[in-house]
Design an enzyme around this catalytic site. Structure first.
Site, PDB file in Angstrom:
ATOM      1  CG  ASP A 159       5.616   3.715   1.764  1.00 49.59           C
ATOM      2  OD1 ASP A 159       5.668   4.245   2.888  1.00 49.59           O
ATOM      3  OD2 ASP A 159       4.575   3.694   1.075  1.00 49.59           O
ATOM      4  CE  LYS A 207      -0.551   5.577   8.030  1.00 51.54           C
ATOM      5  NZ  LYS A 207      -0.286   5.019   6.725  1.00 51.54           N
ATOM      6  CG  PHE A 236      -1.825   1.202   1.289  1.00 47.05           C
ATOM      7  CD1 PHE A 236      -3.014   1.216   0.571  1.00 47.05           C
ATOM      8  CD2 PHE A 236      -1.500   2.329   2.043  1.00 47.05           C
ATOM      9  CE1 PHE A 236      -3.859   2.318   0.605  1.00 47.05           C
ATOM     10  CE2 PHE A 236      -2.341   3.428   2.075  1.00 47.05           C
ATOM     11  CZ  PHE A 236      -3.523   3.427   1.360  1.00 47.05           C
TER      12      PHE A 236
HETATM   13  C1  LIG Z   1      -0.657   5.333   5.311  1.00 44.52           C
HETATM   14  C2  LIG Z   1       0.310   4.930   4.253  1.00 44.52           C
HETATM   15  C3  LIG Z   1       0.425   5.638   3.059  1.00 44.52           C
HETATM   16  C4  LIG Z   1      -0.502   6.793   2.704  1.00 44.52           C
HETATM   17  O1  LIG Z   1      -0.399   7.835   3.604  1.00 44.52           O
HETATM   18  P1  LIG Z   1      -1.567   8.950   3.632  1.00 44.52           P
HETATM   19  O2  LIG Z   1      -1.052   9.950   4.607  1.00 44.52           O
HETATM   20  O3  LIG Z   1      -2.811   8.261   4.051  1.00 44.52           O
HETATM   21  O4  LIG Z   1      -1.678   9.504   2.257  1.00 44.52           O
HETATM   22  C5  LIG Z   1       1.389   5.240   2.158  1.00 44.52           C
HETATM   23  N1  LIG Z   1       2.210   4.213   2.418  1.00 44.52           N
HETATM   24  C6  LIG Z   1       2.124   3.509   3.553  1.00 44.52           C
HETATM   25  C7  LIG Z   1       3.068   2.382   3.798  1.00 44.52           C
HETATM   26  C8  LIG Z   1       1.162   3.832   4.515  1.00 44.52           C
HETATM   27  O5  LIG Z   1       1.066   3.109   5.625  1.00 44.52           O
END
Ligand SMILES: *Cc1c(COP(=O)(O)O)cnc(C)c1O
Length: 403
Positions: free
Chosen positions: A229, A258, A145
């Site tokens: 990521d 986050k 994701f």
């Molecule tokens: C939450 C998340 C995202 C997206 O972040 P948003 O602030 O919701 O746009 C992307 N990559 C990972 C691994 C995430 O956990």
């Protein structure tokens, strides 16, 4: 106030919050579980005065919990001065944060930072960075994701999320999370590989042992970027500033968001080495990106994580929570995954939602990320009180769900 406004206000006051949410907010989220009105530390309260232990932490966002004095002080001080100035100007808070991020990521002198406001935006910037190599192919992993905006969604290896929004930006291929799949896919036409070191939204599923090291060797051999990521895994949560640091690799870029500013929106792309020269003046931008308010709070949060050794706390408390869940010995629990305070609890098929619902009734917030996984991402400040309250409440929730 006009009579119509008064009538509207009276009607509003009487309508249950669930109806207001359903009538007034876009239907893109499931109905909210509770109306939360207050927080303190690892605890939150709903509108009926019920108290909950927050072991989701706003989805790995509230690093210092709720109402932390360090956040309150930094936010108040910066808000009283300048909240925003635009990127036509620099601010001390922004410069300090960029310097700090270069240090804690290990990007060092050659590193560079781009600021956005969310995880998806950080990954959009990473996508543009990869495009700037001039190479056509981008590799990502199935079931990973990376966010919901169109570029980030193109990177996200979940066909069900993508399907309603096709066509997405082209050139992204999704691989199995194996070294063999990577070996087969890599070539000199690959711009980069993006990976989550632990797939958070897939139930806290770590990459296979040794994958990141091999991915580093293989991408380097083909001159492709390794982009990690760290949006969910970063900012001390797994017991290091960033999860890739456990693997001892040096990526070309990472994305973070986050937990970085304790709940204030902030995302960033951090580049290492030669990747720092890919984005040129005019290539990208954001009005809010790196504004002094978000940057000042991020500096305060990161400073406190360092001062209070919350990375050490994340490792220790993570192990305690892991042991506590195993010790319950529930027939519903099949395994405990993850690192530090990013924990996935595997359950029997279909059991996770009932466990999460029972937990909420017991005053414990956890998240059924899918039918077989409970996710825990509590604030990094959890202590003995919270760990034992979690263990008691989770044991009761498992007993209820097992009936
Ligand atoms: C939450 C998340 C995202 C997206 O972040 P948003 O602030 O919701 O746009 C992307 N990559 C990972 C691994 C995430 O956990």
């Amino acid at each position: 106030m006009t009579t119509t406004e008064q009538q509207t206000e009276q009607r509003t006051a009487r309508r249950p919050w669930q109806d207001r949410h359903a009538d007034d907010l876009m239907a893109s989220y499931a109905p909210p579980l509770r109306l939360l009105v207050r927080g303190e530390g690892c605890w939150v309260w709903d509108d009926e005065g019920r108290q909950y232990l927050d072991f989701l932490g706003g989805i790995a966002v509230n690093s210092l919990g709720h109402g932390h004095p360090v956040v309150v002080e930094a936010a108040g001080r910066q808000a009283a001065s300048m909240v925003h100035v635009s990127n036509y100007f620099a601010t001390p808070a922004q410069l300090d944060l960029a310097e700090r991020l270069k240090r804690i990521t290990g990007a060092g002198d050659a590193g560079r930072v781009y600021f956005g406001n969310s995880g998806a935006e950080a990954n959009e910037a990473a996508f543009k960075l990869a495009r700037r190599t001039g190479r056509p192919r981008i590799l990502a992993l199935k079931n990973a994701f990376h966010g919901r905006t169109m570029g980030a969604l193109a990177l996200t290896g979940k066909p069900a999320l993508q399907a309603p929004f096709l066509p997405l930006p082209a050139g992204v291929e999704h691989l199995d999370s194996t070294v063999e799949a990577l070996e087969q896919a890599l070539g000199d036409d690959v711009a980069g590989l993006i990976v989550e070191p632990i797939k958070g939204e897939t139930g806290v599923v770590p990459l296979p042992e040794g994958y990141l090291q091999r991915a580093r060797e293989l991408t380097a051999r083909h001159g492709a970027l390794l982009i990690v990521d760290e949006i969910q895994t970063g900012i001390g949560r797994t017991g290091a500033w960033f999860d890739f640091q456990h693997a001892g690799v040096v990526p070309d870029a990472i994305t973070l968001a986050k937990g970085v500013a304790g709940g204030v929106p902030l995302g960033a792309l951090v580049t290492f080495g030669a990747a720092s020269d890919l984005l040129q003046r005019g290539d990208h931008g954001s009005t809010f990106g790196g504004n002094p308010f978000a940057a000042a709070v991020a500096n305060a949060v990161l400073g406190e994580i360092e001062r209070a050794d919350l990375m050490g706390n994340a490792s220790r408390r993570g192990a305690q929570i892991h042991d506590a869940v195993s010790a319950i010995g529930s027939p519903l629990v099949t395994e405990v995954r993850g690192r530090g305070l990013l924990i996935g609890i595997g359950t029997l098929e279909g059991a996770a939602p009932a466990i999460a619902a029972a937990a909420l009734d017991e005053g414990l917030i956890v998240n059924a990320i899918n039918p077989t996984s409970i996710r825990l991402a509590p604030p990094l400040i959890v202590g003995d009180t919270e760990v034992s309250a979690f263990a008691d409440r989770f044991e009761r929730a498992l007993a209820v769900a097992a009936r």
